[in-house]
Design a protein around this motif. Structure first.
Motif, short mmCIF file in Angstrom:
data_model
loop_
_atom_site.label_atom_id
_atom_site.label_comp_id
_atom_site.label_asym_id
_atom_site.label_seq_id
_atom_site.Cartn_x
_atom_site.Cartn_y
_atom_site.Cartn_z
N ILE A 224 0.84 -1.20 0.00
CA ILE A 224 0.00 0.00 0.00
C ILE A 224 0.87 1.25 0.00
O ILE A 224 0.59 2.23 -0.71
CB ILE A 224 -0.95 -0.01 1.22
CG1 ILE A 224 -1.94 -1.17 1.12
CG2 ILE A 224 -1.71 1.32 1.32
CD1 ILE A 224 -2.75 -1.39 2.37
N ALA A 225 1.96 1.23 0.77
CA ALA A 225 2.86 2.38 0.83
C ALA A 225 3.47 2.66 -0.55
O ALA A 225 3.56 3.83 -0.97
CB ALA A 225 3.97 2.13 1.85
N GLY A 226 3.88 1.62 -1.26
CA GLY A 226 4.43 1.81 -2.59
C GLY A 226 3.42 2.41 -3.54
O GLY A 226 3.75 3.29 -4.36
N MET A 227 2.17 1.95 -3.46
CA MET A 227 1.12 2.51 -4.30
C MET A 227 0.89 3.98 -3.98
O MET A 227 0.71 4.81 -4.89
CB MET A 227 -0.16 1.70 -4.12
CG MET A 227 -0.10 0.29 -4.67
SD MET A 227 -1.64 -0.64 -4.43
CE MET A 227 -2.80 0.38 -5.37
N VAL A 228 0.90 4.32 -2.69
CA VAL A 228 0.69 5.71 -2.29
C VAL A 228 1.81 6.60 -2.84
O VAL A 228 1.55 7.71 -3.33
CB VAL A 228 0.61 5.83 -0.76
CG1 VAL A 228 0.71 7.29 -0.32
CG2 VAL A 228 -0.69 5.21 -0.26
N LEU A 229 3.04 6.12 -2.78
CA LEU A 229 4.15 6.91 -3.30
C LEU A 229 4.02 7.16 -4.79
O LEU A 229 4.41 8.22 -5.30
CB LEU A 229 5.48 6.21 -2.99
CG LEU A 229 5.86 6.17 -1.50
CD1 LEU A 229 7.10 5.30 -1.28
CD2 LEU A 229 6.08 7.58 -0.96
N LEU A 230 3.48 6.20 -5.52
CA LEU A 230 3.17 6.42 -6.94
C LEU A 230 2.07 7.45 -7.09
O LEU A 230 2.11 8.31 -7.98
CB LEU A 230 2.76 5.11 -7.60
CG LEU A 230 3.85 4.08 -7.86
CD1 LEU A 230 3.24 2.74 -8.26
CD2 LEU A 230 4.82 4.56 -8.95
N GLY A 231 1.08 7.38 -6.21
CA GLY A 231 -0.08 8.27 -6.33
C GLY A 231 0.21 9.72 -6.06
O GLY A 231 -0.50 10.60 -6.56
#
Length: 348
Positions: free
Chosen positions: A115-122
């Motif tokens: 989830i953290a990786g996805m947030v950083l992309l977002g």
């Protein structure tokens, strides 16, 4: 439309296959290429992306930049989607899939990292590839430059606090060398080269020189895209082989997020009655990500072999084929969007 553009999906599919096969057969060669980097920016990929961006930069006419003020709603749409919608929908999509749907197969700690990786992309709007998507949709190059530049300025201020807020972390450090080097490589240098080229061609006094030059370098832009795709998949071939299930699980919410943000932006563009040349890049900027920055932050916060780093890498692999499909969708809607915009032009 040339043969390269007409069969773009086929060429990209072949480039993906070639990259994966070459990376599997010659891992040492791609490991050496991966080490040619500075501040988490791979310089070989930077050359290929620069090759893609340069033709669009030549098209930018600085005397026309003032016309951007005639269509402020396109810029507003970009900013709202990128900073008020996308980061939160990315967090929601990650939570839905890794806390609910995939929870039986992913342990809580790993789910948190995904989830953290996805947030950083977002929270990292695209800086480089968006110029390519804009060119493929025949977007307004002047307007696209302004959209990207404004997003970059906001990202310098908003990236760290927004990421910290969404991740619940207070000590996020922005990798300034990565951010600044990427902006210089992908915006400043190709823009300067484009301006100098355009000035030199216009000094020759024949308007046909510029058109002929753009036609001559256009295939190189597509070749740069294919080379980038091949290299990206070659660099991640071992990851694809070692963690196919994890990659598949991460790819699903990222793909749905990309299409979802495009739909939201497209609805907004239709409501605002934006012409296609402005609407298409606005929708595609919101759909794509600044993956170099996201990868660098994920590695610094969670480690090279973390789930967060893997999620940002999957974002790289998913983006190109998905974005090409969105380019095709945007191009098919061009006549309808332009008729709608002409029927009642958006007020300034």
């Amino acid at each position: 439309m040339g043969i390269f553009e007409r069969f773009m999906s086929l060429w990209v599919a072949l480039a993906i296959l070639a990259g994966a096969v070459l990376g599997w057969l010659f891992p040492g060669a791609f490991t050496s290429i991966a080490q040619i980097e500075f501040a988490h920016v791979n310089l070989v990929i930077a050359v290929f992306i620069w090759l893609m961006i340069y033709p669009m930069m030549v098209q930018i006419d600085f005397s026309s930049l003032r016309q951007v003020s005639d269509q402020p709603k396109g810029l507003v749409l970009t900013l709202v989607v990128n900073w008020l919608i996308k980061p939160f929908t990315m967090l929601g999509m990650g939570w839905l899939f890794f806390r609910v749907i995939f929870a039986p197969w992913v342990d809580p700690a790993t789910a948190t990292e995904y989830i953290a990786g996805m947030v950083l992309l977002g929270v990292a709007p695209c800086t480089a590839m968006v110029f390519v998507w804009s060119q493929l949709t025949r977007g307004n190059p002047n307007y696209t430059l302004v959209q990207v530049s404004v997003n970059d300025v906001i990202m310098i201020v908003a990236f760290a606090p927004l990421a910290a807020f969404l991740l619940g972390v207070t000590d996020i450090q922005v990798p300034w060398p990565t951010l600044l080097l990427s902006v210089v490589l992908y915006v400043v240098l190709p823009l300067l080269a484009g301006v100098m080229t355009r000035h030199w061609l216009n000094r020759r006094g024949d308007a046909n020189h510029l058109a002929s030059f753009l036609a001559a370098i256009k295939p190189w832009s597509i070749l740069g895209l294919l080379a980038t795709v091949t290299l990206l998949f070659g660099l991640q071939a071992q990851t694809l082989l070692e963690q196919p299930l994890a990659i598949g699980m991460i790819a699903i919410p990222l793909t749905l997020q990309t299409y979802g943000i495009f739909i939201i932006a497209f609805i907004g563009a239709c409501w605002l009655r934006l012409p296609h040349a402005i609407a298409a890049p606005a929708c595609l900027i919101g759909s794509s990500n600044f993956f170099e920055l996201a990868v660098a932050v994920a590695i610094s916060l969670f480690g090279l072999h973390s789930g967060a780093a893997l999620a940002t890498v999957v974002g790289v692999l998913v983006e190109v084929p998905v974005m090409l499909s969105l380019v095709a969708i945007a191009n098919r809607t061009q006549p309808w969007m332009d008729r709608r915009a002409a029927a009642r032009p958006a007020a300034s």
